[in-house]
Scaffold this active site. Structure first.
Site, PDB file in Angstrom:
ATOM      1  N   ASP A  89       0.822  -1.129   0.098  1.00 45.56           N
ATOM      2  CA  ASP A  89      -0.175   0.115   0.035  1.00 45.56           C
ATOM      3  C   ASP A  89       0.678   1.280  -0.122  1.00 45.56           C
ATOM      4  OD1 ASP A  89      -2.429  -1.532   0.093  1.00 45.56           O
ATOM      5  OD2 ASP A  89      -2.152  -1.552   2.076  1.00 45.56           O
ATOM      6  N   GLY A 104       1.723   3.179  -2.519  1.00 44.66           N
ATOM      7  CA  GLY A 104       1.061   4.174  -3.439  1.00 44.66           C
ATOM      8  C   GLY A 104       1.642   3.613  -4.878  1.00 44.66           C
ATOM      9  N   LYS A 105       2.025   2.322  -5.140  1.00 45.26           N
ATOM     10  CA  LYS A 105       2.452   1.701  -6.057  1.00 45.26           C
ATOM     11  C   LYS A 105       1.442   2.180  -7.602  1.00 45.26           C
ATOM     12  CE  LYS A 105       2.416  -2.574  -4.371  1.00 45.26           C
ATOM     13  NZ  LYS A 105       2.098  -2.149  -2.915  1.00 45.26           N
ATOM     14  N   GLY A 130      -4.574  -4.302  -3.836  1.00 46.70           N
ATOM     15  CA  GLY A 130      -5.682  -3.255  -4.043  1.00 46.70           C
ATOM     16  C   GLY A 130      -4.908  -1.796  -4.509  1.00 46.70           C
ATOM     17  N   HIS A 131      -4.877  -1.699  -5.930  1.00 46.17           N
ATOM     18  CA  HIS A 131      -4.041  -0.377  -6.199  1.00 46.17           C
ATOM     19  C   HIS A 131      -4.704   0.586  -6.753  1.00 46.17           C
ATOM     20  CE1 HIS A 131      -0.543  -3.313  -7.216  1.00 46.17           C
ATOM     21  NE2 HIS A 131      -0.910  -3.573  -5.657  1.00 46.17           N
ATOM     22  N   THR A 132      -4.699   1.861  -6.079  1.00 50.74           N
ATOM     23  CA  THR A 132      -5.526   2.825  -6.312  1.00 50.74           C
ATOM     24  C   THR A 132      -4.919   4.067  -7.224  1.00 50.74           C
ATOM     25  OG1 THR A 132      -6.214   2.481  -3.919  1.00 50.74           O
ATOM     26  CG2 THR A 132      -7.216   4.689  -5.134  1.00 50.74           C
ATOM     27  N   THR A 173      -5.801 -11.592   3.692  1.00 48.67           N
ATOM     28  CA  THR A 173      -6.985 -10.895   3.023  1.00 48.67           C
ATOM     29  C   THR A 173      -8.188 -11.944   2.766  1.00 48.67           C
ATOM     30  OG1 THR A 173      -6.042 -11.474   0.851  1.00 48.67           O
ATOM     31  CG2 THR A 173      -5.453  -9.264   1.958  1.00 48.67           C
ATOM     32  N   GLN A 224       1.879  -5.950  -3.319  1.00 50.53           N
ATOM     33  CA  GLN A 224       2.497  -6.135  -1.936  1.00 50.53           C
ATOM     34  C   GLN A 224       3.789  -5.474  -1.625  1.00 50.53           C
ATOM     35  OE1 GLN A 224       1.425  -9.589  -3.448  1.00 50.53           O
ATOM     36  NE2 GLN A 224      -0.444  -8.477  -2.770  1.00 50.53           N
ATOM     37  N   THR A 274       3.088 -12.510   2.736  1.00 56.17           N
ATOM     38  CA  THR A 274       2.191 -13.334   1.613  1.00 56.17           C
ATOM     39  C   THR A 274       2.967 -14.470   0.956  1.00 56.17           C
ATOM     40  OG1 THR A 274       0.632 -12.639  -0.267  1.00 56.17           O
ATOM     41  CG2 THR A 274       2.661 -11.910  -0.173  1.00 56.17           C
ATOM     42  N   THR A 288      -9.530  -4.889   1.686  1.00 58.83           N
ATOM     43  CA  THR A 288     -10.666  -5.680   2.770  1.00 58.83           C
ATOM     44  C   THR A 288     -11.133  -4.443   3.530  1.00 58.83           C
ATOM     45  OG1 THR A 288      -8.673  -5.802   4.248  1.00 58.83           O
ATOM     46  CG2 THR A 288      -9.073  -7.615   2.874  1.00 58.83           C
ATOM     47  N   GLY A 306      -0.494  13.834  -2.772  1.00 57.80           N
ATOM     48  CA  GLY A 306      -1.987  13.902  -2.912  1.00 57.80           C
ATOM     49  C   GLY A 306      -2.595  12.514  -3.610  1.00 57.80           C
TER      50      GLY A 306
HETATM   51  P1  GDP Z   1      -0.866   0.374  -3.520  1.00 56.32           P
HETATM   52  O1  GDP Z   1      -1.251  -1.008  -2.976  1.00 56.32           O
HETATM   53  O2  GDP Z   1       0.767   0.360  -3.206  1.00 56.32           O
HETATM   54  O3  GDP Z   1      -0.999   0.730  -4.934  1.00 56.32           O
HETATM   55  O4  GDP Z   1      -1.419   1.755  -2.515  1.00 56.32           O
HETATM   56  P2  GDP Z   1      -3.236   1.465  -2.133  1.00 56.32           P
HETATM   57  O5  GDP Z   1      -3.649   2.105  -3.443  1.00 56.32           O
HETATM   58  O6  GDP Z   1      -3.501   0.201  -1.446  1.00 56.32           O
HETATM   59  O7  GDP Z   1      -2.934   2.715  -1.173  1.00 56.32           O
HETATM   60  C1  GDP Z   1      -2.264   4.265  -1.214  1.00 56.32           C
HETATM   61  C2  GDP Z   1      -3.658   5.185  -0.764  1.00 56.32           C
HETATM   62  O8  GDP Z   1      -3.080   6.417  -0.873  1.00 56.32           O
HETATM   63  C3  GDP Z   1      -4.671   5.169  -2.173  1.00 56.32           C
HETATM   64  O9  GDP Z   1      -5.825   5.360  -1.484  1.00 56.32           O
HETATM   65  C4  GDP Z   1      -4.269   6.284  -2.962  1.00 56.32           C
HETATM   66  O10 GDP Z   1      -5.196   6.895  -3.380  1.00 56.32           O
HETATM   67  C5  GDP Z   1      -3.648   7.249  -1.766  1.00 56.32           C
HETATM   68  N1  GDP Z   1      -2.430   7.953  -2.120  1.00 56.32           N
HETATM   69  C6  GDP Z   1      -1.424   7.706  -3.103  1.00 56.32           C
HETATM   70  N2  GDP Z   1      -0.462   8.865  -3.139  1.00 56.32           N
HETATM   71  C7  GDP Z   1      -0.939   9.770  -2.050  1.00 56.32           C
HETATM   72  C8  GDP Z   1      -0.406  10.863  -1.665  1.00 56.32           C
HETATM   73  O11 GDP Z   1       0.646  11.372  -2.160  1.00 56.32           O
HETATM   74  N3  GDP Z   1      -1.075  11.568  -0.819  1.00 56.32           N
HETATM   75  C9  GDP Z   1      -2.106  11.119  -0.325  1.00 56.32           C
HETATM   76  N4  GDP Z   1      -2.960  11.862   0.508  1.00 56.32           N
HETATM   77  N5  GDP Z   1      -2.764   9.872  -0.669  1.00 56.32           N
HETATM   78  C10 GDP Z   1      -2.031   9.253  -1.678  1.00 56.32           C
HETATM   79  P1  IMO Z   2      -0.821  -4.078  -2.304  1.00 51.47           P
HETATM   80  O1  IMO Z   2      -0.465  -4.629  -3.664  1.00 51.47           O
HETATM   81  C1  IMO Z   2      -0.904  -4.582   1.881  1.00 51.47           C
HETATM   82  C2  IMO Z   2      -0.948  -8.853   3.699  1.00 51.47           C
HETATM   83  C3  IMO Z   2      -2.279  -9.052   4.273  1.00 51.47           C
HETATM   84  C4  IMO Z   2      -1.373 -10.105   5.259  1.00 51.47           C
HETATM   85  C5  IMO Z   2      -0.501 -10.666   4.445  1.00 51.47           C
HETATM   86  C6  IMO Z   2      -0.887 -12.121   3.935  1.00 51.47           C
HETATM   87  O2  IMO Z   2      -2.357  -3.435  -2.306  1.00 51.47           O
HETATM   88  O3  IMO Z   2       0.110  -3.441  -1.608  1.00 51.47           O
HETATM   89  P2  IMO Z   2      -2.524 -12.961   1.881  1.00 51.47           P
HETATM   90  O4  IMO Z   2      -3.879 -12.503   1.570  1.00 51.47           O
HETATM   91  O5  IMO Z   2      -1.584 -12.322   0.776  1.00 51.47           O
HETATM   92  O6  IMO Z   2      -2.118 -14.207   2.172  1.00 51.47           O
HETATM   93  O7  IMO Z   2      -2.076 -12.076   3.368  1.00 51.47           O
HETATM   94  O8  IMO Z   2       0.011  -9.835   3.575  1.00 51.47           O
HETATM   95  N1  IMO Z   2      -1.450  -8.252   2.334  1.00 51.47           N
HETATM   96  C7  IMO Z   2      -1.269  -6.979   1.818  1.00 51.47           C
HETATM   97  N2  IMO Z   2      -1.051  -5.949   2.861  1.00 51.47           N
HETATM   98  N3  IMO Z   2      -0.912  -4.489   0.642  1.00 51.47           N
HETATM   99  C8  IMO Z   2      -1.225  -5.604  -0.090  1.00 51.47           C
HETATM  100  O9  IMO Z   2      -1.176  -5.535  -1.359  1.00 51.47           O
HETATM  101  C9  IMO Z   2      -1.277  -6.873   0.481  1.00 51.47           C
HETATM  102  N4  IMO Z   2      -1.463  -8.043   0.258  1.00 51.47           N
HETATM  103  C10 IMO Z   2      -1.497  -8.940   1.298  1.00 51.47           C
HETATM  104  O10 IMO Z   2      -2.816  -8.111   5.089  1.00 51.47           O
HETATM  105  O11 IMO Z   2      -1.017  -9.304   6.485  1.00 51.47           O
HETATM  106 MG    MG Z   3      -2.853  -1.445  -1.762  1.00 43.84          MG
END
Ligand code: GDP
Ligand code: IMO
Ligand code: MG
Length: 424
Positions: free
Chosen positions: A13, A15-16, A40-42, A129, A224, A239, A301, A415
């Site tokens: 998470d 911010g990939k 979950g990539h946003t 998850t 991850q 994971t 989740t 942001g």
């Molecule tokens: P990923 O799994 O690495 O792609 O990251 P996620 O999408 O799970 O989580 C990143 C969260 O931070 C998302 O809700 C994005 O919209 C948000 N985000 C990404 N970059 C920024 C930032 O620079 N500032 C803020 N406030 N939110 C950000």
């Molecule tokens: P992105 O790509 C954050 C965590 C789970 C748990 C562990 C094992 O959005 O960064 P799993 O369901 O993979 O067997 O769970 O890994 N986990 C993540 N945490 N971001 C993720 O993906 C994750 N994918 C799995 O919360 O601790």
């Molecule tokens: Mg994520």
């Protein structure tokens, strides 16, 4: 632009998705190489939020070919829902998506086993998850997994599914005291999925290596993060796939000589979802504050993410195991209201200061983080568009991170929106 692997350098998470979206402008192909819909990539574009679980984040750019590589585990139901959801929002999928014929499939028994295993171990659980990721990779390693190519061959599929259902039902009924799964309904559902998925099926190694021969550029989208990697993470709180840069080769069939660069993505602080050690985790009041400002709730989740200070020890090790050449720092704006910001520069353990983490998981709870404190900037950075325009305290914070990590910061994000980030 050469071929670039983008990986998370913390616990996911980071911010990939957003960084991939930024870099896709200059790429031809975007490829997921591991994980599944635990990710979950946003990406936020034009006021709309897209959360991608299986389809590469590059799909939002027109004319970029997106590939789900052989290293990914695919839940076809989730994939088809994601395809339909994106199509409804006007995204062109049919000519821009390829799914590897070697990717393994997730079945309902994987999801059920994931949940039963977690419930059975109780307090020692991983906090997965619940998407069936671990059990699917277990079957892959046990050589009983069912791949996309198997699904396309009805006779083979039927045979493999029968064998798996029989084996899993022994586990369900004799070990977990749970109801068995039914072959017929799974078989019927997956035959329907086959019809819908087959137009997208490709050979990832052939497609990608041909593209490279034609000087196309490829972005490899990690899911991850390094500390969730099966080998390099905080095992067993990880994971079940290779989330580090090496996974990009294994999970696509592109050799290491074809990869030019590795970009590590980090938050300006640290988060983690699920169980496992976290040396720089915030105490409760700060935890709530940063969680609220950073909207730190899981994109998959919805679970609240645990938050803490930036941990240079963790990221330094991530740089090492991934061969990271530059980093993207996201969510700097989340620290805007903090009067003081801290960086963990070392771990104290048994009277010694370590600059790399210990392998033994049992030692982690004893780790005492060594901090260095910096004054906060107490200024809104969300509209800043260049490094030079950041408040001096924020620049110093980032410069110190660069110094501690000995890599260049090439992107800063302030942001969630596409335009709230800049190259340095
Ligand atoms: P990923 O799994 O690495 O792609 O990251 P996620 O999408 O799970 O989580 C990143 C969260 O931070 C998302 O809700 C994005 O919209 C948000 N985000 C990404 N970059 C920024 C930032 O620079 N500032 C803020 N406030 N939110 C950000
Ligand atoms: P992105 O790509 C954050 C965590 C789970 C748990 C562990 C094992 O959005 O960064 P799993 O369901 O993979 O067997 O769970 O890994 N986990 C993540 N945490 N971001 C993720 O993906 C994750 N994918 C799995 O919360 O601790
Ligand atoms: Mg994520």
């Amino acid at each position: 632009m050469p071929s670039i692997v983008v990986v998370g350098a913390q616990w996911g998470d980071e911010g990939k998705g957003k960084v991939i979206d930024m870099l896709t402008e200059r790429a031809d192909f975007v490829v997921r190489f591991q994980g599944g819909n635990n990710a979950g990539h946003t990406v936020v574009v034009g006021g709309q939020e897209f959360i991608m679980h299986l389809i590469p984040s590059g799909i939002l750019h027109r004319g970029k070919f997106c590939v789900i590589g052989n290293g990914v585990v695919v839940d076809p139901l989730v994939l088809l829902e994601e395809i339909e959801g994106l199509k409804k929002r006007g995204i062109d999928i049919d000519s821009n998506l390829g799914i590897s014929d070697q990717a393994h499939l997730i079945f309902p028994y994987h999801k059920a086993l994931d949940k039963l295993k977690e419930a059975k171990v109780g307090p020692g659980k991983i906090g997965t998850t619940g998407r069936g990721i671990g059990p699917c990779y277990t079957d892959k390693a046990s050589r009983v997994g069912i791949r996309v190519a198997d699904l396309l061959d009805d006779e083979l599929f039927r045979r493999k599914l029968k064998m798996n259902v029989e084996e899993k039902n022994l586990l369900f009924t004799r070990v977990y005291e749970a109801p068995p799964v039914e072959f017929d309904s799974i078989y019927r559902d997956y035959c329907l999925y086959r019809e819908k998925i087959s137009p997208y099926v490709i050979s990832a190694p052939l497609l990608l290596n041909r593209a490279l021969e034609q000087n196309k550029t490829i972005l490899f989208e990690g899911a991850q993060g390094t500390w969730l990697d099966i080998d390099h993470g905080t095992y067993p709180y990880v994971t079940s796939s290779s989330a580090t840069a090496g996974g990009a080769c294994v999970g696509t069939g592109v050799g290491p000589t074809r990869i030019d660069q590795v970009v590590g993505v980090v938050k300006a602080y640290t988060t983690r979802v699920g169980e496992g050690p976290f040396p720089t985790e915030f105490p409760p009041p700060l935890m709530e504050q940063i969680r609220a400002k950073g909207k730190e709730f899981g994109a998959t989740t919805g679970r609240p993410r645990r938050c803490g200070w930036f941990d240079a020890v963790l990221v330094r090790h991530a740089i090492l195991v991934n061969g990271i050449s530059e980093i993207a720092v996201t969510k700097l704006d989340v620290l805007d209201n903090s009067p003081r910001v801290r960086i963990c520069t070392g771990y104290r353990l048994s009277g010694k200061t370590l600059d790399h983490p210990p392998a033994a998981i049992d030692r982690w709870p004893e780790i005492e983080a060594v901090y260095e404190d910096h004054p906060g900037w107490l200024t809104d950075t969300s509209e800043v568009t260049s490094f030079e325009d950041l408040p001096p305290q924020a620049r110093r914070y980032l410069k110190r991170i660069e110094e501690l990590l000995r890599v260049r910061i090439s992107i800063v994000s302030v942001g969630s929106k596409r335009e709230q980030a800049f190259h340095v």
